[in-house]
Design an enzyme around this catalytic site. Structure first.
Site, PDB file in Angstrom:
ATOM      1  N   ASP A  11       0.860  -1.184   0.000  1.00 51.38           N
ATOM      2  CA  ASP A  11       0.000   0.000   0.000  1.00 51.38           C
ATOM      3  C   ASP A  11       0.901   1.241   0.000  1.00 51.38           C
ATOM      4  O   ASP A  11       2.126   1.138  -0.172  1.00 51.38           O
ATOM      5  CB  ASP A  11      -1.004  -0.037   1.166  1.00 51.38           C
ATOM      6  CG  ASP A  11      -0.350   0.192   2.529  1.00 51.38           C
ATOM      7  OD1 ASP A  11       0.898   0.295   2.604  1.00 51.38           O
ATOM      8  OD2 ASP A  11      -1.092   0.279   3.526  1.00 51.38           O
ATOM      9  N   HIS A  12       0.300   2.402   0.213  1.00 51.61           N
ATOM     10  CA  HIS A  12       1.075   3.655   0.189  1.00 51.61           C
ATOM     11  C   HIS A  12       2.166   3.685   1.260  1.00 51.61           C
ATOM     12  O   HIS A  12       3.254   4.204   1.033  1.00 51.61           O
ATOM     13  CB  HIS A  12       0.138   4.856   0.361  1.00 51.61           C
ATOM     14  CG  HIS A  12      -0.699   4.758   1.599  1.00 51.61           C
ATOM     15  ND1 HIS A  12      -1.767   3.881   1.696  1.00 51.61           N
ATOM     16  CD2 HIS A  12      -0.621   5.388   2.790  1.00 51.61           C
ATOM     17  CE1 HIS A  12      -2.312   4.003   2.891  1.00 51.61           C
ATOM     18  NE2 HIS A  12      -1.632   4.899   3.584  1.00 51.61           N
ATOM     19  N   CYS A  68       3.067  -3.244   4.094  1.00 47.71           N
ATOM     20  CA  CYS A  68       2.238  -2.099   4.465  1.00 47.71           C
ATOM     21  C   CYS A  68       2.961  -1.398   5.618  1.00 47.71           C
ATOM     22  O   CYS A  68       4.159  -1.628   5.820  1.00 47.71           O
ATOM     23  CB  CYS A  68       0.795  -2.507   4.790  1.00 47.71           C
ATOM     24  SG  CYS A  68       0.562  -3.529   6.255  1.00 47.71           S
ATOM     25  N   THR A  70       2.663  -1.596   8.958  1.00 47.90           N
ATOM     26  CA  THR A  70       3.069  -2.528  10.015  1.00 47.90           C
ATOM     27  C   THR A  70       3.302  -3.941   9.501  1.00 47.90           C
ATOM     28  O   THR A  70       3.870  -4.769  10.219  1.00 47.90           O
ATOM     29  CB  THR A  70       1.958  -2.629  11.074  1.00 47.90           C
ATOM     30  OG1 THR A  70       0.750  -3.043  10.396  1.00 47.90           O
ATOM     31  CG2 THR A  70       1.725  -1.295  11.770  1.00 47.90           C
ATOM     32  N   GLY A  71       2.794  -4.245   8.335  1.00 47.44           N
ATOM     33  CA  GLY A  71       2.782  -5.626   7.830  1.00 47.44           C
ATOM     34  C   GLY A  71       1.569  -6.399   8.315  1.00 47.44           C
ATOM     35  O   GLY A  71       1.309  -7.510   7.846  1.00 47.44           O
ATOM     36  N   GLY A  73      -1.982  -5.542   8.438  1.00 54.30           N
ATOM     37  CA  GLY A  73      -3.187  -5.590   7.597  1.00 54.30           C
ATOM     38  C   GLY A  73      -2.984  -6.431   6.350  1.00 54.30           C
ATOM     39  O   GLY A  73      -3.835  -7.262   5.992  1.00 54.30           O
ATOM     40  N   HIS A 101      10.133 -23.984   8.397  1.00 53.63           N
ATOM     41  CA  HIS A 101       9.086 -24.677   9.156  1.00 53.63           C
ATOM     42  C   HIS A 101       7.672 -24.414   8.634  1.00 53.63           C
ATOM     43  O   HIS A 101       6.798 -25.259   8.805  1.00 53.63           O
ATOM     44  CB  HIS A 101       9.146 -24.259  10.636  1.00 53.63           C
ATOM     45  CG  HIS A 101      10.274 -24.911  11.382  1.00 53.63           C
ATOM     46  ND1 HIS A 101      10.381 -24.898  12.751  1.00 53.63           N
ATOM     47  CD2 HIS A 101      11.358 -25.606  10.924  1.00 53.63           C
ATOM     48  CE1 HIS A 101      11.480 -25.560  13.123  1.00 53.63           C
ATOM     49  NE2 HIS A 101      12.095 -25.980  12.025  1.00 53.63           N
ATOM     50  N   ASN A 102       7.436 -23.250   8.057  1.00 59.58           N
ATOM     51  CA  ASN A 102       6.067 -22.897   7.669  1.00 59.58           C
ATOM     52  C   ASN A 102       5.843 -22.881   6.165  1.00 59.58           C
ATOM     53  O   ASN A 102       4.729 -22.641   5.708  1.00 59.58           O
ATOM     54  CB  ASN A 102       5.688 -21.520   8.255  1.00 59.58           C
ATOM     55  CG  ASN A 102       6.021 -21.412   9.722  1.00 59.58           C
ATOM     56  OD1 ASN A 102       6.931 -20.689  10.116  1.00 59.58           O
ATOM     57  ND2 ASN A 102       5.318 -22.168  10.544  1.00 59.58           N
ATOM     58  N   ARG A 135       7.630 -33.412   9.668  1.00 60.20           N
ATOM     59  CA  ARG A 135       6.592 -33.051  10.645  1.00 60.20           C
ATOM     60  C   ARG A 135       5.986 -31.682  10.336  1.00 60.20           C
ATOM     61  O   ARG A 135       4.821 -31.429  10.645  1.00 60.20           O
ATOM     62  CB  ARG A 135       7.151 -33.102  12.066  1.00 60.20           C
ATOM     63  CG  ARG A 135       8.196 -32.050  12.383  1.00 60.20           C
ATOM     64  CD  ARG A 135       8.835 -32.291  13.746  1.00 60.20           C
ATOM     65  NE  ARG A 135       9.722 -31.215  14.150  1.00 60.20           N
ATOM     66  CZ  ARG A 135      10.978 -31.053  13.705  1.00 60.20           C
ATOM     67  NH1 ARG A 135      11.475 -31.886  12.820  1.00 60.20           N
ATOM     68  NH2 ARG A 135      11.722 -30.049  14.151  1.00 60.20           N
ATOM     69  N   HIS A 136       6.779 -30.826   9.708  1.00 57.19           N
ATOM     70  CA  HIS A 136       6.266 -29.488   9.382  1.00 57.19           C
ATOM     71  C   HIS A 136       5.239 -29.565   8.263  1.00 57.19           C
ATOM     72  O   HIS A 136       4.280 -28.795   8.231  1.00 57.19           O
ATOM     73  CB  HIS A 136       7.424 -28.564   9.003  1.00 57.19           C
ATOM     74  CG  HIS A 136       8.460 -28.486  10.070  1.00 57.19           C
ATOM     75  ND1 HIS A 136       8.189 -27.965  11.318  1.00 57.19           N
ATOM     76  CD2 HIS A 136       9.752 -28.900  10.092  1.00 57.19           C
ATOM     77  CE1 HIS A 136       9.282 -28.052  12.063  1.00 57.19           C
ATOM     78  NE2 HIS A 136      10.242 -28.620  11.341  1.00 57.19           N
ATOM     79  N   ARG A 139       1.923 -30.533   9.747  1.00 55.45           N
ATOM     80  CA  ARG A 139       1.262 -29.411  10.430  1.00 55.45           C
ATOM     81  C   ARG A 139       0.632 -28.450   9.416  1.00 55.45           C
ATOM     82  O   ARG A 139      -0.466 -27.938   9.624  1.00 55.45           O
ATOM     83  CB  ARG A 139       2.284 -28.692  11.317  1.00 55.45           C
ATOM     84  CG  ARG A 139       2.697 -29.569  12.487  1.00 55.45           C
ATOM     85  CD  ARG A 139       3.982 -29.136  13.152  1.00 55.45           C
ATOM     86  NE  ARG A 139       4.382 -30.122  14.159  1.00 55.45           N
ATOM     87  CZ  ARG A 139       5.586 -30.189  14.705  1.00 55.45           C
ATOM     88  NH1 ARG A 139       6.522 -29.317  14.363  1.00 55.45           N
ATOM     89  NH2 ARG A 139       5.866 -31.114  15.596  1.00 55.45           N
TER      90      ARG A 139
HETATM   91  C1  RB5 Z   1      -2.085   2.629   6.486  1.00 58.74           C
HETATM   92  O1  RB5 Z   1      -2.247   3.823   7.150  1.00 58.74           O
HETATM   93  C2  RB5 Z   1      -1.819   1.512   7.488  1.00 58.74           C
HETATM   94  O2  RB5 Z   1      -2.919   1.291   8.278  1.00 58.74           O
HETATM   95  C3  RB5 Z   1      -1.419   0.255   6.743  1.00 58.74           C
HETATM   96  O3  RB5 Z   1      -0.286   0.486   5.982  1.00 58.74           O
HETATM   97  C4  RB5 Z   1      -1.085  -0.953   7.606  1.00 58.74           C
HETATM   98  O4  RB5 Z   1      -0.131  -0.645   8.557  1.00 58.74           O
HETATM   99  C5  RB5 Z   1      -2.255  -1.665   8.155  1.00 58.74           C
HETATM  100  O5  RB5 Z   1      -2.149  -2.712   8.816  1.00 58.74           O
END
Ligand code: RB5
Length: 149
Positions: A11-12, A68, A70-71, A73, A101-102, A135-136, A139
């Protein structure tokens, strides 16, 4: 030189890191596929999660990178797709283990959480590490076979 096709979307909030990552992957010989967004204008992360997940599931791409702020969303959205295992990673260790593992087929990152060099280190180990199976695999199959509809 790898011919792996890597779908990259953000995203932005992840736009700047996405541009850096695409260049980094291309310089390393990967086929980096840019699924947007294409500017820092505000947009909605589920759209890019969907585009990258569909590319990975169809085989158009071998693996995916989603970014994004935080990663959070974008990884939550990606994990709605059956067959997608999107791992939100913060360092080289989590990135490596998400493959071993995943069997993560997508790595998610938070552009506001990690720096550029950490992102590059994570990509290096993530793309080099191999799924250990055994085993992975059992799972992961339990996840894939969950009846959640
Ligand atoms: C965008 O403002 C922010 O919410 C998005 O990039 C992300 O962090 C959401 O989880």
């Amino acid at each position: 030189m790898s011919h792996k096709k890597i779908a990259v979307g953000s995203d932005h909030a992840g736009f700047g890191l996405k541009e850096t990552i695409i260049k980094y992957l291309k310089d390393k010989g990967y086929q980096a596929q840019d699924f947007g967004t294409h500017s820092a204008e505000s947009t909605d992360y589920p759209e890019y999660a969907e585009a990258v997940c569909r590319a990975v599931l169809s085989g158009e791409s071998d693996m995916g990178v989603l970014i994004c702020g935080t990663g959070l969303g974008i990884s939550i959205a990606a994990n709605r797709f059956r067959g997608i295992r999107a791992a939100l990673c913060h360092d080289a260790f989590t990135a490596k283990m998400s493959r071993k593992h995943n069997n993560a087929n997508i790595i998610a990152m938070g552009a506001g959480v990690i720096g550029t060099e950490t992102a590059k280190d994570m990509l290096d180990v993530w793309l080099a590490a191999e799924f250990e199976g055994g085993r992975h695999e059992r799972r992961i199959n339990k996840i894939e076979n969950m009846n959640i509809d």
